[in-house]
Design an enzyme around this catalytic site. Structure first.
Site, short mmCIF file in Angstrom:
data_model
loop_
_atom_site.label_atom_id
_atom_site.label_comp_id
_atom_site.label_asym_id
_atom_site.label_seq_id
_atom_site.Cartn_x
_atom_site.Cartn_y
_atom_site.Cartn_z
N GLU A 122 0.86 -1.19 0.00
CA GLU A 122 0.00 0.00 0.00
C GLU A 122 0.89 1.24 0.00
O GLU A 122 2.09 1.14 0.28
CB GLU A 122 -0.91 0.00 1.24
CG GLU A 122 -1.86 -1.18 1.25
CD GLU A 122 -2.87 -1.11 2.40
OE1 GLU A 122 -2.82 -0.14 3.19
OE2 GLU A 122 -3.70 -2.03 2.47
N PRO A 123 0.30 2.41 -0.25
CA PRO A 123 1.12 3.64 -0.28
C PRO A 123 1.95 3.80 1.01
O PRO A 123 3.12 4.19 0.94
CB PRO A 123 0.08 4.75 -0.42
CG PRO A 123 -1.08 4.11 -1.11
CD PRO A 123 -1.10 2.69 -0.64
N SER A 163 7.74 -2.10 3.11
CA SER A 163 8.52 -3.07 3.89
C SER A 163 7.74 -3.51 5.13
O SER A 163 7.79 -4.66 5.54
CB SER A 163 9.86 -2.46 4.31
OG SER A 163 10.60 -2.10 3.16
N ILE A 212 0.85 -2.68 -7.89
CA ILE A 212 0.38 -4.03 -8.19
C ILE A 212 0.72 -4.42 -9.63
O ILE A 212 0.23 -3.84 -10.59
CB ILE A 212 -1.14 -4.18 -7.89
CG1 ILE A 212 -1.42 -3.73 -6.44
CG2 ILE A 212 -1.60 -5.61 -8.15
CD1 ILE A 212 -0.55 -4.35 -5.36
N GLN A 233 29.41 -1.96 -19.32
CA GLN A 233 30.82 -1.55 -19.35
C GLN A 233 31.56 -2.21 -20.52
O GLN A 233 32.34 -1.56 -21.20
CB GLN A 233 31.48 -1.93 -18.00
CG GLN A 233 32.85 -1.35 -17.78
CD GLN A 233 32.80 0.16 -17.56
OE1 GLN A 233 31.75 0.73 -17.27
NE2 GLN A 233 33.93 0.81 -17.75
N GLY A 280 30.70 2.79 -24.89
CA GLY A 280 29.67 3.79 -25.18
C GLY A 280 28.44 3.18 -25.81
O GLY A 280 27.31 3.63 -25.56
N GLU A 303 9.10 -7.92 -3.86
CA GLU A 303 8.94 -9.09 -2.97
C GLU A 303 9.85 -8.94 -1.75
O GLU A 303 10.40 -9.91 -1.23
CB GLU A 303 9.15 -10.40 -3.72
CG GLU A 303 8.08 -10.59 -4.78
CD GLU A 303 7.74 -12.03 -5.11
OE1 GLU A 303 8.01 -12.91 -4.30
OE2 GLU A 303 7.16 -12.23 -6.18
#
Ligand SMILES: Cc1cc2nc3c(=O)[nH]c(=O)nc-3n(C[C@H](O)[C@H](O)[C@H](O)COP(=O)(O)OP(=O)(O)OC[C@H]3O[C@@H](n4cnc5c(N)ncnc54)[C@H](O)[C@@H]3O)c2cc1C
Length: 368
Positions: A116-117, A121, A146, A326, A330, A353
């Protein structure tokens, strides 16, 4: 045999669209069609519900091979497992029949709605509520980040049923896209996995029959965590596939690119980089496959091993894809070559996750 079959399919039907899917940030419909036509979109669904009945290791190999060419597309089999595993682990027989059958057939994908907002964690800090009303539950709240929201037909939603009990007051439900009161936010504008739609899911007085609860009241958070023990291994597989794709591309490139009058592959500094990349990938692969075997057997150290595989493989994916950029110099930094996409895609595997900091908390609490 499975790996060869998925690799051929992925190279023929998914790889050709990977750059455009990223560039246009569009859902990889070609990948969904190809995976569904070959019964690879949700391989983990047991045979009794019409699924392919793949074990955890076979599922990992499917996800790894799809991620090797297109990380966004690999979220189709991965999130179908994430979304539906709560039903498989804890749902009633009726619920399994009702929802695993269309998933196996390819009639609807599954998403997983935990975050959720204000609860990432600390997922147990969620605010989405479910209130009992006779033979129904009424859900209200906002789920954020989601994966495949809007595309999926089915949603496993974790919601608070008893605010006084924190994680033991959370229950899990199956919500359908067509349920009245379900709507979606705008797609997030992301760094990578741009082909995988990530949206908010809004639940506005969504009234669902009581038999849509997954398992007993108050067991939703435990089911959600048990699910992650198994599915973090699928994220490890995704990371592994991304890393392998980057190494394979770089390996070919260094043989073609000439500087100082010879292929850059002839320089020991370049060879050592490739050796380290291959070594790390192989270590991640062994850890991931061993964790998949533990997932299949339901071993008691699965929580540690699943977190370790996800954390290690995703860190390897970030290192290897950065090194691949790398090695292309370039050119690696441009969208004319696939390695910068792989580097951007790899980053998410360290975040979702559970971030890799959270994986370390999980490991520390479950030391072998
Ligand atoms: C593209 C994408 C797809 C996703 N798909 C889904 C999905 O399908 N379903 C779903 O439910 N969720 C999904 N998520 C959500 C994802 O799991 C969360 O973003 C993740 O768990 C982190 O939560 P947060 O973003 O709120 O970060 P926060 O929890 O705010 O973390 C911010 C930082 O603080 C660190 N941190 C937090 N707590 C601690 C601590 N105790 N110790 C040390 N460090 C800590 C974190 O590691 C991180 O570095 C997705 C996210 C993204 C970006």
């Amino acid at each position: 045999m499975l790996r060869d079959a998925v690799r051929s399919l992925a190279e023929a039907k998914i790889a050709p669209h990977a750059a455009a899917v990223d560039e246009e940030a569009r859902f990889p419909q070609e990948a969904l069609d190809a995976l569904t036509a070959n019964d690879l979109h949700a391989v983990h669904v047991p045979e009794e519900y019409g699924g392919a009945g793949a074990d955890a290791l076979a599922t990992v190999i499917v996800i790894e091979e799809v991620a090797r060419v297109c990380a966004s597309s690999s979220l189709i089999p991965a999130v179908n497992k994430l979304g539906s595993l709560p039903v498989i682990l804890s749902g009633s027989e009726e619920l399994k029949k009702k929802y695993m059958t269309p998933l196996a057939k390819g009639d609807g994908m599954f998403s997983y709605c935990l975050s959720e907002p204000d609860a990432g964690s600390d997922a147990a800090g969620m605010k989405t509520k479910a209130v009992r009303d006779g033979d129904f539950w009424v859900l209200n709240g906002v789920k954020r980040w989601i994966t495949n929201a809007g595309v999926s037909e089915f949603y496993t939603v974790m919601a608070v049923t008893d605010p006084s009990k924190r994680s033991k007051g959370i229950s899990a439900f199956v919500v359908e896209k067509s349920d009245e009161g379900v709507s979606f936010g705008a797609p997030e504008k992301k760094l990578g996995i741009k082909g995988s739609p990530t949206r908010e899911v809004y639940l506005d007085n969504v009234r669902i029959p009581a038999d849509r609860m997954i398992g007993a009241e108050g067991t939703g958070f435990a089911t959600a965590m048990k699910t992650l023990d198994h599915t973090r291994i699928t994220i490890a597989a995704q990371a592994l596939g991304i890393a392998q794709g980057a190494l394979d591309y770089a390996k070919g490139y260094v043989k073609e690119r000439k500087q100082f009058g010879k292929p850059i592959a002839d320089f020991q500094g370049v060879q050592f980089m490739l050796a380290d990349m291959a070594m790390k990938i192989e270590a991640a692969r062994q850890l991931t496959y061993a964790a998949a075997a533990k997932s299949e057997r339901g071993d008691s150290d699965l929580t540690f091993q699943g977190a370790a595989a996800k954390c290690f493989a995703s860190d390897v994916a970030m290192e290897v894809t950065t090194d691949a950029v790398q090695l292309l110099g370039g050119y690696g930094y441009t969208r004319d070559y696939p390695v910068e996409r792989m580097m951007r895609d790899a980053k998410i595997t360290q975040i979702y996750e559970g971030t890799n900091q959270v994986q370390r908390i999980v490991m520390a609490r479950n030391l072998p």
